[in-house]
Design an enzyme around this catalytic site. Structure first.
Site, short mmCIF file in Angstrom:
data_model
loop_
_atom_site.label_atom_id
_atom_site.label_comp_id
_atom_site.label_asym_id
_atom_site.label_seq_id
_atom_site.Cartn_x
_atom_site.Cartn_y
_atom_site.Cartn_z
N GLU A 1 -11.10 1.25 -1.52
CA GLU A 1 -10.15 0.00 -1.28
C GLU A 1 -11.00 -0.92 -0.60
O GLU A 1 -10.84 -1.12 0.69
CB GLU A 1 -8.96 0.67 -0.19
CG GLU A 1 -9.56 1.21 0.98
CD GLU A 1 -8.40 1.66 1.74
OE1 GLU A 1 -7.24 0.95 1.85
OE2 GLU A 1 -8.12 3.05 2.17
N ASP B 1 -3.31 7.30 -3.13
CA ASP B 1 -3.28 6.11 -2.08
C ASP B 1 -3.53 4.99 -2.77
O ASP B 1 -4.57 5.01 -3.39
CB ASP B 1 -4.31 6.49 -1.09
CG ASP B 1 -4.35 5.44 0.19
OD1 ASP B 1 -3.77 4.44 -0.01
OD2 ASP B 1 -5.10 5.48 1.18
N HIS C 1 -12.18 6.33 1.66
CA HIS C 1 -12.10 7.52 2.53
C HIS C 1 -12.08 8.54 1.40
O HIS C 1 -11.28 8.49 0.39
CB HIS C 1 -10.87 7.53 3.33
CG HIS C 1 -9.69 7.21 3.05
ND1 HIS C 1 -8.80 7.84 2.61
CD2 HIS C 1 -9.26 5.80 2.67
CE1 HIS C 1 -7.73 7.07 2.26
NE2 HIS C 1 -7.91 5.77 2.32
N HIS D 1 -7.41 10.74 5.69
CA HIS D 1 -8.78 10.34 6.03
C HIS D 1 -9.65 11.66 6.45
O HIS D 1 -9.67 12.15 7.50
CB HIS D 1 -8.92 9.40 7.43
CG HIS D 1 -8.37 8.12 6.90
ND1 HIS D 1 -8.85 7.20 6.70
CD2 HIS D 1 -7.06 7.66 6.94
CE1 HIS D 1 -8.49 5.92 6.36
NE2 HIS D 1 -7.02 6.30 6.59
N GLU E 1 -6.57 -1.13 -4.23
CA GLU E 1 -7.00 0.37 -3.84
C GLU E 1 -6.64 1.30 -5.03
O GLU E 1 -5.45 1.21 -5.58
CB GLU E 1 -6.31 0.76 -2.69
CG GLU E 1 -6.77 2.15 -2.16
CD GLU E 1 -6.08 2.45 -0.93
OE1 GLU E 1 -5.01 2.08 -0.40
OE2 GLU E 1 -6.69 3.53 -0.27
N ASP F 1 0.65 -1.31 0.16
CA ASP F 1 -0.01 0.09 0.22
C ASP F 1 0.93 1.22 0.12
O ASP F 1 1.66 1.27 0.76
CB ASP F 1 -0.70 0.18 1.24
CG ASP F 1 -2.01 1.09 1.24
OD1 ASP F 1 -1.84 1.94 0.53
OD2 ASP F 1 -3.07 0.74 1.71
MN MN Z 1 -3.89 2.55 1.17
MN MN Z 2 -6.57 4.19 1.73
#
Ligand code: MN
Ligand code: MN
Length: 302
Positions: free
Chosen positions: A190, A96, A156, A164, A285, A85
């Site tokens: 994700e 992200d 998010h 977030h 994601e 990630d």
């Molecule tokens: Mn992530």
């Molecule tokens: Mn994330």
């Protein structure tokens, strides 16, 4: 969202995409997880990105939030399911993105289901779509393949220097969720998939931290702790960090600095998240930006 913001999101997305592609290509049985993380992070920097958070490399039943610690001896075990990630920011605008590699061929159906859940979910999104609809699509795909989403992990919204940012996008049809995707906003989507219970819990250790805020006056802190607070907050605000980034300049003092900051409630801690029935977890994601009525998957173009 203005042009600069949009372009920054796109640039962060391309860097994250390339770094993740590279990262998944170097996962081998026996490879040191520390080396994988460090080489992905140096690639991000060399491409002109900053780290939005430490590269997470979470293995098997560890669903998320593991980043190597200083001197980490952990190696990729045989047959591992490895989630990478990656978080990149350009001027605070974040990408992200995550993918899963399995060294056990029998896990292919889990990975395929999770990848397809994300793809089908993404296709369902346009400005005005309910978060719930994304979740419904993800859950339907996963259940039709015999798996569950991880119910207590979510996508998010993103904001400048904020991973977030308030909105929570469920990976199932959550009837309590009424919000919708809005133009001019960025989101990370994700799905996590598992053959297990579908819930994660906090594990017994922490490898990722962030600074909550930097107070104007901090009388109670030692000079070292003040210096650390100032250095991290001025460069990263509340973006997460790894201790291995600072161990060279602070050495063994780092532990006591973190202890002081924890005591002063200035430290945010992210425990590792472990699947409750200790089943393997997959994750995919992407980051999307809704701009002028269109949906851009910023981390899919590289
Ligand atoms: Mn992530
Ligand atoms: Mn994330």
């Amino acid at each position: 969202m203005d042009e600069h913001e949009f372009e920054s999101y796109m640039k962060a997305g391309e860097i994250a995409c390339r770094a993740l592609k590279y990262g998944t290509s170097i996962v081998r049985e026996g490879a040191r997880v520390l080396e994988i993380a460090q080489s992905i992070e140096s690639m991000i920097r060399s491409l002109g990105g900053d780290l939005a958070f430490p590269v997470n490399i979470s293995i098997n039943e560890v669903a998320a939030h593991y980043t190597p610690v200083p001197g980490d001896e952990l190696r990729v075990p045989p047959g591992a399911v490895v989630k990478i990630d990656v978080g990149v920011h350009v001027d605070g605008y974040i990408a992200d993105t995550a993918a899963t590699v399995s060294l056990d061929p029998s896990r292919a159906s889990l990975l395929d289901a999770c990848r397809e859940a994300l793809e089908r979910g993404l296709q369902a999104v346009s400005p005005g779509t309910k978060f719930n609809e994304f979740g419904r699509v993800v859950e339907t795909v996963l259940k039709s393949r015999g798996f569950k989403p991880v119910y207590n992990l979510s996508g998010h919204s993103l904001d400048r220097y904020t991973i977030h940012a308030g909105d929570v996008i469920p990976n199932y049809r959550d009837i309590r969720c009424f919000s919708r995707f809005r133009d001019g906003r960025a989101y990370a989507l994700e799905p996590f998939a598992t053959p297990g219970s579908g819930l994660v819990e906090d594990g017994p250790y922490i490898t990722i931290y962030a600074i909550r805020y930097s107070p104007k006056k901090v009388r109670s802190l030692s000079e070292d702790a003040k210096r650390f607070l100032e250095e991290v907050y001025s460069t990263r605000k509340s973006l997460p960090f790894a201790t291995r980034w600072y161990v060279d300049s602070y050495g063994p003092k780092l532990e006591s600095i973190l202890k002081e900051l924890r005591k002063s409630k200035l430290l945010i801690e992210y425990p590792v998240l472990i699947e409750r029935s200790r089943s393997v977890v997959a994750q995919f994601e992407h980051t999307i930006v809704l701009y002028k009525g269109r949906v851009y998957v910023t981390t899919a173009q590289c």
